[in-house]
Structures are given as structure tokens and as C-alpha cells.
Design a protein around this motif. Structure first.
Motif, short mmCIF file in Angstrom:
data_model
loop_
_atom_site.label_atom_id
_atom_site.label_comp_id
_atom_site.label_asym_id
_atom_site.label_seq_id
_atom_site.Cartn_x
_atom_site.Cartn_y
_atom_site.Cartn_z
N ASP A 269 1.21 -1.30 0.29
CA ASP A 269 -0.32 0.01 -0.26
C ASP A 269 0.98 1.37 -0.19
O ASP A 269 0.54 2.49 0.59
N GLY A 270 1.80 1.52 -1.07
CA GLY A 270 2.70 2.71 -0.89
C GLY A 270 3.63 2.74 -0.18
O GLY A 270 4.44 3.49 -0.71
N LEU A 271 4.30 1.41 0.78
CA LEU A 271 5.14 1.70 1.94
C LEU A 271 5.98 0.53 0.99
O LEU A 271 5.90 -0.10 0.74
N LEU A 272 7.95 1.59 1.32
CA LEU A 272 8.57 0.12 0.39
C LEU A 272 9.18 -0.29 1.74
O LEU A 272 9.77 1.24 2.39
N LEU A 273 9.46 -0.94 1.18
CA LEU A 273 10.90 -1.76 2.25
C LEU A 273 12.00 -1.75 1.73
O LEU A 273 12.06 -3.02 1.21
N ASP A 274 12.95 -1.41 2.18
CA ASP A 274 14.61 -2.13 0.84
C ASP A 274 15.46 -2.73 1.58
O ASP A 274 15.87 -2.43 3.34
N LEU A 275 15.64 -3.67 1.61
CA LEU A 275 16.41 -4.86 2.15
C LEU A 275 17.45 -5.10 1.51
O LEU A 275 18.40 -6.20 2.42
N SER A 276 18.08 -4.08 0.36
CA SER A 276 19.08 -5.37 -0.66
C SER A 276 19.86 -4.49 0.59
O SER A 276 21.05 -5.22 0.37
N LYS A 277 19.90 -3.73 1.01
CA LYS A 277 21.32 -3.41 1.82
C LYS A 277 21.75 -3.86 2.66
O LYS A 277 21.79 -3.31 3.82
N THR A 278 21.43 -4.95 3.05
CA THR A 278 21.46 -5.82 3.89
C THR A 278 22.50 -7.08 3.42
O THR A 278 22.43 -7.63 2.21
N LEU B 203 10.70 3.70 2.99
CA LEU B 203 10.25 4.88 2.16
C LEU B 203 8.55 5.04 2.36
O LEU B 203 7.93 4.47 1.92
N LEU B 204 8.90 6.49 2.51
CA LEU B 204 6.51 6.57 2.62
C LEU B 204 6.35 7.75 2.11
O LEU B 204 7.70 8.73 1.68
N PRO B 205 5.70 7.90 0.60
CA PRO B 205 5.33 8.89 -0.39
C PRO B 205 5.40 10.33 0.79
O PRO B 205 5.80 11.38 0.17
N GLN B 206 4.42 10.05 1.24
CA GLN B 206 4.56 11.50 2.67
C GLN B 206 3.82 10.78 3.99
O GLN B 206 3.58 9.24 4.26
N LEU B 207 4.45 11.74 4.80
CA LEU B 207 3.90 11.67 6.33
C LEU B 207 2.13 11.76 6.36
O LEU B 207 2.20 12.60 6.88
N ASP B 208 1.48 11.54 6.85
CA ASP B 208 0.22 11.97 7.25
C ASP B 208 -0.47 10.28 7.89
O ASP B 208 0.55 9.01 8.14
N PRO B 209 -1.74 10.30 8.63
CA PRO B 209 -2.26 9.58 9.47
C PRO B 209 -2.08 8.65 9.17
O PRO B 209 -1.62 6.84 9.74
N PHE B 210 -2.49 7.78 7.93
CA PHE B 210 -2.23 6.52 7.22
C PHE B 210 -1.05 6.67 7.18
O PHE B 210 -1.06 4.75 7.40
N THR B 211 -0.57 7.53 6.51
CA THR B 211 1.00 6.18 6.54
C THR B 211 1.74 5.69 7.76
O THR B 211 2.66 4.75 7.88
N LEU B 212 1.74 6.96 9.21
CA LEU B 212 1.99 6.58 9.66
C LEU B 212 1.68 5.20 11.02
O LEU B 212 2.09 4.47 10.66
N GLY B 213 0.13 4.98 11.04
CA GLY B 213 -0.42 3.67 10.89
C GLY B 213 0.17 2.65 10.24
O GLY B 213 0.35 1.45 11.14
N GLN B 214 0.29 3.08 9.02
CA GLN B 214 0.94 1.38 8.41
C GLN B 214 2.58 1.45 8.95
O GLN B 214 2.36 -0.20 9.46
N LEU B 215 2.82 2.57 9.23
CA LEU B 215 4.70 2.74 10.22
C LEU B 215 4.46 1.98 10.75
O LEU B 215 5.51 0.83 11.58
N VAL B 216 3.72 2.36 12.01
CA VAL B 216 4.13 1.65 13.35
C VAL B 216 2.89 0.35 13.40
O VAL B 216 3.80 -0.63 13.43
N ALA B 217 2.36 -0.29 12.52
CA ALA B 217 1.73 -1.93 12.68
C ALA B 217 2.65 -2.19 11.84
O ALA B 217 2.81 -4.00 12.28
N LEU B 218 3.62 -1.79 11.03
CA LEU B 218 4.84 -2.83 10.58
C LEU B 218 5.40 -3.26 12.01
O LEU B 218 6.20 -4.52 12.00
N TYR B 219 6.26 -2.40 12.91
CA TYR B 219 6.99 -3.08 13.84
C TYR B 219 6.32 -3.56 14.53
O TYR B 219 6.46 -4.65 14.91
N GLU B 220 4.75 -3.20 15.45
CA GLU B 220 4.48 -4.53 15.53
C GLU B 220 4.00 -5.96 15.34
O GLU B 220 4.46 -6.97 16.70
#
Ligand code: F6P
Length: 553
Positions: free
Chosen positions: A48-57, A473-490
Motif C-alpha cells: 500500500d505505497g510503503l516501500l521496504l528495501d532490504l537490499s543493503k543487508t 520509504l513513505l510517500p508522505q507522512l500522514d495519519p494513514f502512513t504513520l498507522g502503516q509504519l507503526v503496525a509494521l513494527y508491531e
């Protein structure tokens, strides 16, 4: 440990011990880019627009396959199903773990122990929405008839960090109310906050799952006195609401039932910002913003529940952590949000991850066979670059870092934002690429340095490289993307609990300090009980009392 698990761990250990087929070291990253021009495309994943780049591991296909084997042997998917089914997967406290129900639609049908959890969640959400509308609409007023302009959340740990982090990230001057957070029992915090508040216009939320936490109850009493002095003891009551699971204690504090927003014990403190504990956010940011925050978290839940494990973002983050902590022995991880608004994210993740994963026994009570949660710390970039990044670049032990980038800012200063992003990208590149002795020498020669100077400085200017980063990488910081980000870590935390076979949802480790503080408290007033403590604790108590003019004690 089952045979399957033991074999999976052995497979991972063997990959960490032996050179790769091409002879490169298992922790190296540069050769992977050299060998595969498509590495970024293959090792980055989006939801949903949130990009996770693991290539630099240093993850390779072979390593990922071994880690996925561990996920299968640990029955990660079965554990996830048990969580969704409302089983008491927080075994030591015999509790279900249903924070996903907090952001799911009414019809999601989460249940536990015969209770319709989804119905319970939406009863409270409906009441929170009505309360916000009444406060914003001036139907709920302060004792002197003034509208509430400020909301003060009194809470600590999970009853503070998530909402405080999100308010800092999302608040703008156009928001309906200002939010303030009071956590520490150190009354300097209250002293600093008090002059910024008008008691006639301040709504106070006492946020405590247990409603017994010493810090919160002490601060609530201070604030109640402050309100009572301004609007009278009865008037003060109009300024309070409670967010808690303990309805007896909220009543005893004098908060009427209609001002109590409850949640259940299947919401862990550090997973509770989506529950009634988020009321300060709904009030300060507006209901729509709070609903978008929940929607973002829900989107990540849906991804976590549906995406196949090899493309599942929280699973991949967790597997990368196992590789770093257990296979390569990296004991810490830095969180570097390249966005000033996310300044409190590292603090929230510290609790989320370290309180969940700082465990040394498995679910069955035996000692773990592997290292568990790493030390988590962080600061926003670029500030971090001017403090601790030296150690990440040239220290003796690699420290993996999460670099969080936001593509589009909410300010008009394009040049500043380009510089911010350039720095974030450069840190990740520098950590991975490093700088060899030959490169340093060539650079110094080109700059006209004499050979003796080159000899002297060369070792200090070499960067070993091969230091892993994970970029989000988030497209922008807004309530939706912050919700995604925190739930990702949860969900990452949940996965690690399952992989390490530990209870990620209890926190017995905080109890001993609370107990001992209870014993020390009266002794600080009346003097130490001789022999009740070690000589250091007793000596320090006496020294404090002397400095306070209380005599020898
Ligand atoms: O002391 C740890 C802890 O129990 C955390 O897990 C929790 O988030 C915090 O204290 C606050 O607890 P409460 O919400 O019950 O006041």
C-alpha cells in the motif's frame, strides 16, 4: 526445541559461519550488489505505497530460504492464526493479544473467551467519536463555561509514548486542539508544562491501563489540585476523563462512568495507541485523522495476514533481525527517521521492541538458546549524523540501522528536503560501501597530502563498509502512513516473539524495580532501615538525606 527448529537454527548458523559459494563473507553486502544488478528490485517490497528495501543487508536467497525454514519450523503462520483467533498467546498473563481488533471494521468478528471483541472495540470507538464531536462542538465545556482548547494526557510507557509520538508526527496548527503529554513522576515535567496551560480550557485524560501506576496517579493528583485551585474541587471534575481497563479505580478517583473510555486486558500497553489510549490524538488531530491512522494500521494488518511469507514486510523485517542478532551477533539496532516529526518514534519503538523482546526464557520457561531482542536506540537524521553515527561507521561492532525516508514533505522548502533525503541515502550508501585504504590513499594523494601524512592518517580514514541498513520509504507522512509504519513494527515484534519462542506480550522485568522503589520510598522520608539494603543503596540514601538537610537519617 523440536528437531525441525534445531535443524533450521543449525542451517542459519552454518550459513553465518561459512563463506558464501563465491568466497565472500556471510556478513558482506558489497559483493551482492556487484553480482546482481537487480538486487534492489529483488530485495525491496511494497505494501500500500510503503516501500521496504532490504537490499543493503547481507541477506541472500540462500539465507532467506534458511530463515523462512525457521519461520515454518516455528509455525509462524500457526502462531499468527492463534493470535487472530483470540487464543491466550500471552501465556504468562493468560491473555489474548488482539490489538488488530482495535483497527478492524465492526464486522471483522474478532472474539476471545466468548466475548465479541470487535463489538466491544466499536462501542468504545463510537463513544470516543461522540465525545470528540461534543468537545469540538462546544457541547462539553470546562467548569467556567470555556471551550477546551488543550488536552493533557497523563500516562507513562504505552499510555504515553504512542500517542505522544503520533501527536508530534501529525499535529499541525490547523488541528482542533493542542495535545500535551505528562509522563515522568519528576515534577519538573509538570512544572515545565503548567505555565503553558490555562486550567479553564484544559481537558485532562488520565491514561492508565491498570490505573495504579505510581507516576500517573501521582501526576493526576497534582493536576487535580491545580484544577481545583482554579475552578474548585467540583469544577475540576468536569475537566477529567479516564482511559483504562480498571473501572473500579477510575470510579474511586472520582471520574464518572460516562467519562471513562475503557479497553480490555487483551490490549497490551505498548500496542494500545489505537484504543481509548489514543483519545488525545482523536481530540487533538480530529476524528478523521484518528480514523485514517487506524485505517493505515488496518492496511498493514491485512498485508500481514495475507501476503506470502517471502513477500510479507513484517516477516521479512523480523527475519532480517534474526540474521543480524543471532547469526551475525549484532547486539543493537538504530532507528533513524529522516523526518523531524518522527522524533519520538525511536522512543516508542524502544518500548515496543525492548519491553516485548527483552526476554531470556522461552514460553515453556527454559533459557533461550539464542540471543533475543537487541538494544534499540535512535534519533532523527540528520541530527544523528552529528552524534552517534561515527560509531556505526567505524566502531568495532556493526549496528544495523533502519533509515526511514519520507518522499514528499509538508513544507514548501524543497531545497531543505532534498538535503535531508540526500543525507539519509548517503548514510545508507556509506555504511554499506565504506571506503578502502586504496580509495583513501588516492583521495589524499589527489588532494596533495605528503606521504608521511597519508601514512599517519590512512587507518583513521578507512571505513570498513558492509554495515547493514534497512530503508523504509513513505510517500508522505500522514495519519494513514504513520498507522502503516507503526503496525509494521508491531507485527515484526509479534513475528520475533514466535521465532524466538518467547512471550512478547508480558513485561515481568519491570516489576522488581517497582517493588524495591516501594520499599525505599518511606526510608527516603524517615531514614534507611539499617541492613535492609546493600551498602551502596543505604549509603546513597544517607547521602541524599544529608544533602536535603534531613540529618544522618
Ligand atoms: O511498567 C511498565 C508498564 O506496565 C508498561 O508496560 C505500560 O505501558 C506502562 O507501565 C504503563 O502502565 P499503565 O497503562 O497501566 O499505567
Amino acid at each position: 526445541m523440536t528437531e525441525g527448529l534445531a535443524a533450521a537454527w543449525a542451517g542459519i548458523a552454518s550459513l553465518a559461519r561459512n563463506p558464501r559459494p563465491d568466497g565472500s563473507a556471510p556478513g558482506s553486502i558489497r559483493p551482492l550488489f556487484a553480482a546482481d544488478p537487480d538486487r534492489f528490485a529483488r530485495m525491496s517490497h511494497a505494501a500500500d505505497g510503503l516501500l521496504l528495501d532490504l537490499s543493503k543487508t547481507s541477506l541472500t536467497d540462500q539465507v532467506l530460504a534458511a530463515l523462512l525454514e525457521l519461520a515454518r519450523a516455528a509455525d509462524l503462520e500457526g502462531c499468527r492464526a492463534a493470535m487472530v483467533a483470540g487464543e491466550p498467546i500471552n501465556a504468562t498473563e493468560r491473555r489474548a493479544v488482539l490489538h488488530m481488533a482495535l483497527r478492524a471494521p465492526r464486522e471483522a468478528g474478532f472474539r476471545t473467551g466468548g466475548e465479541d471483541a470487535s463489538a466491544e472495540v466499536h462501542r468504545t470507538l463510537d463513544r470516543m467519536r461522540e465525545f470528540c464531536a461534543a468537545v469540538h462542538g462546544g457541547r462539553v465545556l470546562g467548569a467556567t463555561g470555556e471551550r477546551f482548547t488543550d488536552v493533557l494526557n497523563i500516562g507513562i510507557g504505552g499510555s504515553d509514548l504512542g500517542p505522544a509520538m503520533a501527536a508530534r508526527a501529525l499535529w499541525t496548527p490547523a488541528a482542533p486542539m493542542r495535545a500535551h503529554y505528562l509522563a515522568n513522576v519528576d515534577a519538573h515535567a509538570w512544572e515545565a508544562l503548567r505555565p503553558t496551560l490555562d486550567p479553564r480550557r484544559t481537558l485532562v485524560l488520565v491514561a492508565s491501563k491498570t490505573f495504579t501506576t505510581q507516576e500517573t496517579m501521582t501526576n493526576a493528583a497534582l493536576v487535580r489540585d491545580w484544577l481545583a485551585a482554579a475552578v474548585g474541587p467540583d469544577g475540576a471534575k468536569a475537566h477529567f476523563a479516564a482511559l483504562s481497563t480498571n473501572l473500579k479505580a477510575t470510579a474511586a478517583f472520582g471520574i464518572p462512568e460516562e467519562r471513562v473510555f475503557p479497553f480490555r486486558d487483551w490490549v497490551g500497553g505498548r500496542f494500545s495507541m489505537w484504543s481509548a489510549i489514543g483519545l488525545s490524538l482523536a481530540l487533538a488531530l480530529g476524528w478523521d485523522a484518528f480514523a485514517r491512522l487506524l485505517a493505515g494500521a488496518r492496511a498493514m494488518d491485512e498485508h500481514f495476514l495475507a501476503a506470502p511469507l517471502p513477500r510479507n514486510l513484517p516477516v521479512l523485517l523480523a527475519l532480517a533481525e534474526v540474521w543480524h542478532v543471532d547469526a551475525l551477533g549484532y547486539p543493537a539496532r538504530a532507528v533513524l527517521p529522516y523526518d523531524e516529526r518522527l522524533a519520538r518514534l525511536p522512543a516508542h519503538l524502544q518500548q515496543l521492541e525492548m519491553e516485548s523482546l527483552g526476554k531470556r526464557v522461552t514460553m515453556s520457561g527454559s533459557l533461550v538458546a539464542h540471543a533475543t531482542g537487541p538494544v534499540v536506540f535512535g534519533e532523527p537524521g540528520t541530527n544523528a549524523q552529528h552524534s552517534f553515527m561515527q560509531l556505526l561507521h567505524q566502531g568495532t561492532t556493526p549496528v544495523p540501522a533502519d533509515i526511514i525516508l519520507v518522499a514528499r514533505p509538508d513544507h514548501p522548502y524543497a531545497d531543505s528536503h532534498r538535503k535531508l533525503l540526500a543525507n539519509g541515502l548517503a548514510q545508507a550508501e556509506a555504511l554499506m560501501r565504506g571506503k578502502s585504504a586504496a580509495e583513501v590513499r588516492a583521495e589524499m594523494e589527489a588532494a596533495g597530502a605528503d606521504p608521511a601524512e597519508i601514512q599517519r592518517l590512512l587507518p583513521h580514514r578507512v571505513f570498513p563498509g558492509d554495515r547493514p541498513t534497512t530503508t523504509i520509504l513513505l510517500p508522505q507522512l500522514d495519519p494513514f502512513t504513520l498507522g502503516q509504519l507503526v503496525a509494521l513494527y508491531e507485527h515484526k515484534v509479534f513475528c520475533l516473539g514466535a521465532l524466538w519462542r518467547i512471550d512478547a506480550f508480558d513485561q515481568w522485568g519491570v516489576e522488581l524495580g517497582k517493588q524495591l522503589a516501594g520499599a525505599i520510598l518511606p526510608e527516603l522520608e524517615k531514614g534507611p532501615k539499617p541492613g535492609a539494603h546493600d551498602s551502596s543503596t543505604e549509603g546513597l540514601m544517607r547521602a541524599i538525606r544529608r544533602l536535603q538537610g534531613a540529618g544522618e537519617g
